[in-house]
Design a protein around this motif. Structure first.
Motif, PDB file in Angstrom:
ATOM      1  N   GLU A 123      13.799  -4.358 -35.585  1.00  0.00           N
ATOM      2  CA  GLU A 123      12.333  -4.615 -35.457  1.00  0.00           C
ATOM      3  C   GLU A 123      11.810  -3.670 -34.323  1.00  0.00           C
ATOM      4  OE1 GLU A 123       8.932  -6.571 -36.568  1.00  0.00           O
ATOM      5  OE2 GLU A 123      10.773  -7.063 -37.398  1.00  0.00           O
ATOM      6  N   ARG A 124      12.574  -3.663 -33.224  1.00  0.00           N
ATOM      7  CA  ARG A 124      12.089  -2.902 -32.031  1.00  0.00           C
ATOM      8  C   ARG A 124      12.293  -1.471 -32.185  1.00  0.00           C
ATOM      9  NH1 ARG A 124      14.498  -5.001 -26.511  1.00  0.00           N
ATOM     10  NH2 ARG A 124      16.276  -5.548 -27.699  1.00  0.00           N
ATOM     11  N   ARG A 125      13.054  -0.894 -33.019  1.00  0.00           N
ATOM     12  CA  ARG A 125      13.285   0.517 -33.208  1.00  0.00           C
ATOM     13  C   ARG A 125      11.906   0.756 -34.275  1.00  0.00           C
ATOM     14  NH1 ARG A 125      19.100   2.403 -34.601  1.00  0.00           N
ATOM     15  NH2 ARG A 125      20.078   1.696 -32.988  1.00  0.00           N
ATOM     16  N   ARG A 126      11.501  -0.150 -35.258  1.00  0.00           N
ATOM     17  CA  ARG A 126      10.417   0.211 -35.942  1.00  0.00           C
ATOM     18  C   ARG A 126       9.077   0.233 -35.163  1.00  0.00           C
ATOM     19  NH1 ARG A 126      13.112  -2.794 -39.333  1.00  0.00           N
ATOM     20  NH2 ARG A 126      12.463  -4.613 -38.984  1.00  0.00           N
ATOM     21  N   HIS A 127       9.090  -0.827 -34.149  1.00  0.00           N
ATOM     22  CA  HIS A 127       7.654  -0.707 -33.087  1.00  0.00           C
ATOM     23  C   HIS A 127       7.978   0.652 -32.427  1.00  0.00           C
ATOM     24  CE1 HIS A 127       7.232  -4.683 -33.663  1.00  0.00           C
ATOM     25  NE2 HIS A 127       6.173  -4.755 -33.150  1.00  0.00           N
ATOM     26  N   PRO A 150      12.636  -9.983 -25.864  1.00  0.00           N
ATOM     27  CA  PRO A 150      12.116 -10.124 -24.554  1.00  0.00           C
ATOM     28  C   PRO A 150      10.687  -9.809 -24.626  1.00  0.00           C
ATOM     29  CG  PRO A 150      14.302  -8.920 -24.357  1.00  0.00           C
ATOM     30  CD  PRO A 150      13.756  -8.772 -25.738  1.00  0.00           C
ATOM     31  N   LEU A 151       9.674 -10.625 -23.909  1.00  0.00           N
ATOM     32  CA  LEU A 151       8.437 -10.585 -23.675  1.00  0.00           C
ATOM     33  C   LEU A 151       8.211  -9.321 -22.788  1.00  0.00           C
ATOM     34  CD1 LEU A 151       6.703 -14.138 -23.573  1.00  0.00           C
ATOM     35  CD2 LEU A 151       6.868 -12.229 -25.584  1.00  0.00           C
ATOM     36  N   ASN A 152       8.883  -9.181 -21.914  1.00  0.00           N
ATOM     37  CA  ASN A 152       8.931  -8.145 -20.969  1.00  0.00           C
ATOM     38  C   ASN A 152       8.889  -6.772 -21.976  1.00  0.00           C
ATOM     39  OD1 ASN A 152       9.007  -6.644 -18.242  1.00  0.00           O
ATOM     40  ND2 ASN A 152      11.253  -6.044 -18.911  1.00  0.00           N
ATOM     41  N   TRP A 153       9.825  -6.501 -22.779  1.00  0.00           N
ATOM     42  CA  TRP A 153       9.895  -5.308 -23.695  1.00  0.00           C
ATOM     43  C   TRP A 153       8.518  -5.240 -24.440  1.00  0.00           C
ATOM     44  CZ3 TRP A 153       9.244  -3.348 -28.458  1.00  0.00           C
ATOM     45  CH2 TRP A 153       9.794  -2.137 -28.690  1.00  0.00           C
ATOM     46  N   GLN A 154       7.805  -6.158 -24.895  1.00  0.00           N
ATOM     47  CA  GLN A 154       6.726  -6.191 -25.887  1.00  0.00           C
ATOM     48  C   GLN A 154       5.658  -5.866 -24.997  1.00  0.00           C
ATOM     49  OE1 GLN A 154       6.422  -6.400 -28.908  1.00  0.00           O
ATOM     50  NE2 GLN A 154       4.570  -6.703 -29.239  1.00  0.00           N
ATOM     51  N   HIS A 167      17.256   5.743 -22.797  1.00  0.00           N
ATOM     52  CA  HIS A 167      18.468   5.517 -22.811  1.00  0.00           C
ATOM     53  C   HIS A 167      19.105   4.397 -23.352  1.00  0.00           C
ATOM     54  CE1 HIS A 167      18.908   8.849 -19.967  1.00  0.00           C
ATOM     55  NE2 HIS A 167      17.596   8.219 -19.381  1.00  0.00           N
ATOM     56  N   THR A 168      18.416   3.599 -24.105  1.00  0.00           N
ATOM     57  CA  THR A 168      18.824   2.432 -24.650  1.00  0.00           C
ATOM     58  C   THR A 168      18.589   2.222 -26.188  1.00  0.00           C
ATOM     59  OG1 THR A 168      16.758   0.779 -24.019  1.00  0.00           O
ATOM     60  CG2 THR A 168      18.857   0.815 -22.598  1.00  0.00           C
ATOM     61  N   ASN A 176       2.882 -10.216 -32.829  1.00  0.00           N
ATOM     62  CA  ASN A 176       4.407 -10.269 -32.235  1.00  0.00           C
ATOM     63  C   ASN A 176       4.096 -11.343 -31.084  1.00  0.00           C
ATOM     64  OD1 ASN A 176       5.905  -8.633 -33.603  1.00  0.00           O
ATOM     65  ND2 ASN A 176       4.792  -7.017 -33.021  1.00  0.00           N
ATOM     66  N   TRP A 177       2.957 -12.203 -31.050  1.00  0.00           N
ATOM     67  CA  TRP A 177       3.006 -13.162 -29.792  1.00  0.00           C
ATOM     68  C   TRP A 177       4.187 -14.039 -29.548  1.00  0.00           C
ATOM     69  CZ3 TRP A 177       2.953 -18.396 -29.584  1.00  0.00           C
ATOM     70  CH2 TRP A 177       3.054 -19.239 -30.848  1.00  0.00           C
ATOM     71  N   ALA A 178       5.110 -14.228 -30.550  1.00  0.00           N
ATOM     72  CA  ALA A 178       6.510 -15.099 -30.470  1.00  0.00           C
ATOM     73  C   ALA A 178       7.463 -14.259 -30.761  1.00  0.00           C
ATOM     74  CB  ALA A 178       6.364 -16.339 -31.035  1.00  0.00           C
ATOM     75  N   CYS A 179       7.684 -13.011 -30.449  1.00  0.00           N
ATOM     76  CA  CYS A 179       8.684 -12.102 -30.894  1.00  0.00           C
ATOM     77  C   CYS A 179       9.720 -12.677 -30.346  1.00  0.00           C
ATOM     78  CB  CYS A 179       8.416 -10.666 -30.517  1.00  0.00           C
ATOM     79  SG  CYS A 179       8.128 -10.735 -28.665  1.00  0.00           S
TER      80      CYS A 179
END
Length: 160
Positions: free
Chosen positions: A141-145, A88-92, A133-134, A82-85
């Motif tokens: 994709e983020r839900r899978r993470h 937001p990189l902040n989330w990663q 809360h979000t 996920n280097w170029a997800c």
């Protein structure tokens, strides 16, 4: 080296690529450092790794030669898929740091982290609180993470 990639030359890109190599593998298994992150030793020179990696994500950041760019992208993806997800990189970055913390715990679960607990200027506790809360705002994709971690899910009030 310029901080603005569009004005950078191929030589500057090559220099940035070369400077980033000794910094791999990255801390905590991710390539999402803060843009102001520095690595190295003060007496040997600090490398602005956050800016260098940010530059690699930009248009033509891996070079204008398509073969070289594909090879470099594959190299980075082998380190961090996920280097170029697209999120937001902040989330990663927060997700990977907290996953690393959980992986180092004897039972493999994330300890309770209150808002205000920071690591390298990132408030991990506040991020965890926001994530509870979000859930509905996260992309698939983020839900899978998230499902692969033990961060709380407000929808079920359980650990994922």
């Amino acid at each position: 080296m310029h901080h603005s990639l569009p004005a950078a030359t191929d030589k500057a890109r090559e220099t940035g690529w070369a400077l980033s190599q000794p910094l791999v593998p990255p801390r905590h298994g991710h390539l999402a450092p803060r843009q102001d992150a520095l690595r190295g030793e003060e007496d040997n020179g600090l490398v602005p790794v956050g800016q260098l990696i940010a530059n690699l994500r930009r248009k033509d950041g891996l070079g204008k030669n398509p073969r070289c760019a594909v090879t470099r992208a594959a190299h980075l993806a082998a380190i961090d898929p996920n280097w170029a997800c697209p999120w937001p990189l902040n989330w990663q970055r927060h997700h990977r740091i907290l996953t690393h913390i959980a992986d180092t715990e004897p039972d493999g679960t994330l300890p309770h982290i209150q808002p205000g607990v920071t690591y390298e200027n990132d408030d991990l506790g506040r991020w965890i609180h926001q994530q509870t809360h979000t859930w509905v705002e996260l992309t698939g994709e983020r839900r899978r993470h998230r499902r692969g971690s033990d961060l709380p899910n407000r929808q079920t009030d359980s650990l994922l």
